[in-house]
Design an enzyme around this catalytic site. Sequence first.
Site, PDB file in Angstrom:
ATOM      1  N   HIS B 166       0.915  -1.217   0.054  1.00  0.00           N
ATOM      2  CA  HIS B 166      -0.017  -0.192   0.062  1.00  0.00           C
ATOM      3  C   HIS B 166       0.880   1.244  -0.069  1.00  0.00           C
ATOM      4  O   HIS B 166       2.074   1.110   0.233  1.00  0.00           O
ATOM      5  CB  HIS B 166      -1.005  -0.035   1.385  1.00  0.00           C
ATOM      6  CG  HIS B 166      -0.407   0.200   2.666  1.00  0.00           C
ATOM      7  ND1 HIS B 166       0.563  -0.434   3.088  1.00  0.00           N
ATOM      8  CD2 HIS B 166      -0.294   1.364   3.182  1.00  0.00           C
ATOM      9  CE1 HIS B 166       0.953  -0.099   4.257  1.00  0.00           C
ATOM     10  NE2 HIS B 166       0.538   1.141   4.300  1.00  0.00           N
ATOM     11  N   HIS B 301      11.133  10.311  -6.197  1.00  0.00           N
ATOM     12  CA  HIS B 301      12.238  10.138  -5.426  1.00  0.00           C
ATOM     13  C   HIS B 301      12.204   8.685  -4.691  1.00  0.00           C
ATOM     14  O   HIS B 301      11.093   8.564  -3.954  1.00  0.00           O
ATOM     15  CB  HIS B 301      12.504  11.008  -4.203  1.00  0.00           C
ATOM     16  CG  HIS B 301      12.598  12.446  -4.540  1.00  0.00           C
ATOM     17  ND1 HIS B 301      14.119  12.982  -5.331  1.00  0.00           N
ATOM     18  CD2 HIS B 301      12.001  13.542  -4.795  1.00  0.00           C
ATOM     19  CE1 HIS B 301      14.218  14.134  -5.686  1.00  0.00           C
ATOM     20  NE2 HIS B 301      12.828  14.747  -5.197  1.00  0.00           N
TER      21      HIS B 301
END
Lengths: 351, 351
Positions: B166, B301
Amino acid sequence: KTVRATTEHQHLRYNPLRDTWVLVSAHRMKRPWSGQVEKEEEDQVPQHDPNNPLCPGNTRANGEVNPDYNNTFVFENDFPALQPNAPDPGYNQHPLFQSKAARGVCKVMCFHPWSDVTLPLMTLPDIIKVIDKWAELMVDLGSTYPWVQIFENKGAMMGCSNPHPHCQVWASNFLPNEATLSDRCQREYLKTHGEPLLLQYAKMEAEKQERVVVQNADWLAVVPYWATWPFQTLLLPRRHVQRLTNLTAQEREGLASIMKRLLTKYDNLFQISFPYSMGWHGAPTGPYLKEDQFHWQLHAHYYPPLLRSAGVRKFMVGYEMLAQEQRDLTPEQVIHLGNSITATYAIYKHR
Amino acid sequence: KTVRATTEHQHLRYNPLRDTWVLVSAHRMKRPWSGQVEKEEEDQVPQHDPNNPLCPGNTRANGEVNPDYNNTFVFENDFPALQPNAPDPGYNQHPLFQSKAARGVCKVMCFHPWSDVTLPLMTLPDIIKVIDKWAELMVDLGSTYPWVQIFENKGAMMGCSNPHPHCQVWASNFLPNEATLSDRCQREYLKTHGEPLLLQYAKMEAEKQERVVVQNADWLAVVPYWATWPFQTLLLPRRHVQRLTNLTAQEREGLASIMKRLLTKYDNLFQISFPYSMGWHGAPTGPYLKEDQFHWQLHAHYYPPLLRSAGVRKFMVGYEMLAQEQRDLTPEQVIHLGNSITATYAIYKHR
Ligand SMILES: O=P(O)(O)O[C@H]1O[C@H](CO)[C@@H](O)[C@H](O)[C@H]1O
Ligand SMILES: O=P(O)(O)O[C@H]1O[C@H](CO)[C@@H](O)[C@H](O)[C@H]1O
């Protein structure tokens, strides 16, 4: 209404030392925790370990033998991140591929000959010897290097790989990011408000007494209004002092005493040897010794990782790394939690 | 000579996205490690756990029952750091005690109905469904909120408290620190150099091929020149794309494919389910949708904590917190290390 609001909802607080904001979500301590639990620190550290390179009389990685030291002992880090002789990485660079030479020196400083003590368990005279040695290193390294970072990583959780009580001192030929940022913020504050930022802040916190953890005639330790780590503290002199080297003998005694009380309180909170990273910030040195640094006020930051107990830490991860730091209780809630914790004697008997 | 220099000594590199410097100490990997070793992640996660609040059909903390979902599933975080209705903390504040209202919403997004998969083990069509759902959430929440932070904390080491695959989505009525900083840097770069920072950067890295980890027609994953975490990567589109919502169907396919390859390579590196925090940065939304955001380039990132092995992480502690971030090997050394690691199939079979 405001009080209710800040303990049941989130708000933002401004960090004037870093020009950033922290998200304070007071209500988040109610969240159940089923994530990582830290393992207990090994509690069986002998007073002298013949294999520990930090103990008196032992041989280090480079073959040198430690003296039979009685209080502090300083040596060059055998695996330094900063070396004095690094070459320049090159010139004429593209703005997206910029590099610069970095030169410096990394030292390790043992606090005490015994491996089974920590600062809060040491005597005041022995803590004063640590402070005197800090000031001495600041004079030596600060005579040429613009920044001398004294810091202690305490506990395996904070990346410390040796249980012997020690700190590190990294001196560099550049002002690190955090130094540059703090310098700019303090400089601008003085310009706009006519008084050094942290001098004014210490006065106001001393008056308010809402976030003070421990205090004495010369020093104040507070959970700063803008604290990021749950139990973060800021240690401040009451007088305007720009560098560690400027502390009087009385202020050093007072510092030893307030450090011992602050760290005893930390240890007693969860009844463990409390992990943290701490370090000193003061006016830059080397070439800056000749410049006006009136905007600077000496201070130490304590950044402890724990949140709820000895085993449950605060993770500064996804949202914190990518967006903004976030805390799960207010600094005032921390003071409330800590009020019943004694600072005067060790409930937690280390080892 | 320059090459020798950068693998045996330290230097500084500039991060143009954050206007900071990182200390790169190439020679520090030689340092022995006797500090904390991370425990192995529990490898026995069942495909369906009747007690896991993230699995299909289960009941969550607030009493709601999850649907029997087939691909992604989004719900409101039961312990949100940001709530839509927080009151204003007050007015007329002192510059050292500034607070602001913060309002927002926190959502959790499951990637897949099974607990025993991760993104690199999912099929491309299933990963595309994740990307489509990200874009959908950006449209919904971004219609009013200026910043929508999508991020994934993967692994217990990164504070993740539930093994079910998740991510989280936190939308706020303010621009977080990192968004403000990145916005400023990209804006100034465009002004000075006439091209969006990350568009130019992607082109140059594609040409140089010195720091590329994986690439395809539309995407590039590099260890950025200024990487801080040892195995940090930056995922970039080749085309100028300001937001996730602007990706074409073909670019979403390409993204699914490059993500799968990048994450497979991570898993194969130390033959574990590689921990990281990752997140998306794109042009701000809400009121900013009407403004020119040409300086922005979408990117993700990846910040993984490991340094030497599945058990030994990089600690960003004392020096890093108080002075400046520091790494123990160069980005180019990372590429060299990673060259022999395959991205095309899982050597490490998850569970
Ligand atoms: O919301 P979670 O997954 O329970 O919590 C995790 O991610 C959050 C956002 O990065 C952090 O604030 C928490 O410290 C971390 O444990
Ligand atoms: O020098 P040490 O104590 O071995 O290393 C520790 O402190 C350094 C300075 O904060 C960090 O760079 C390292 O990651 C950490 O493990």
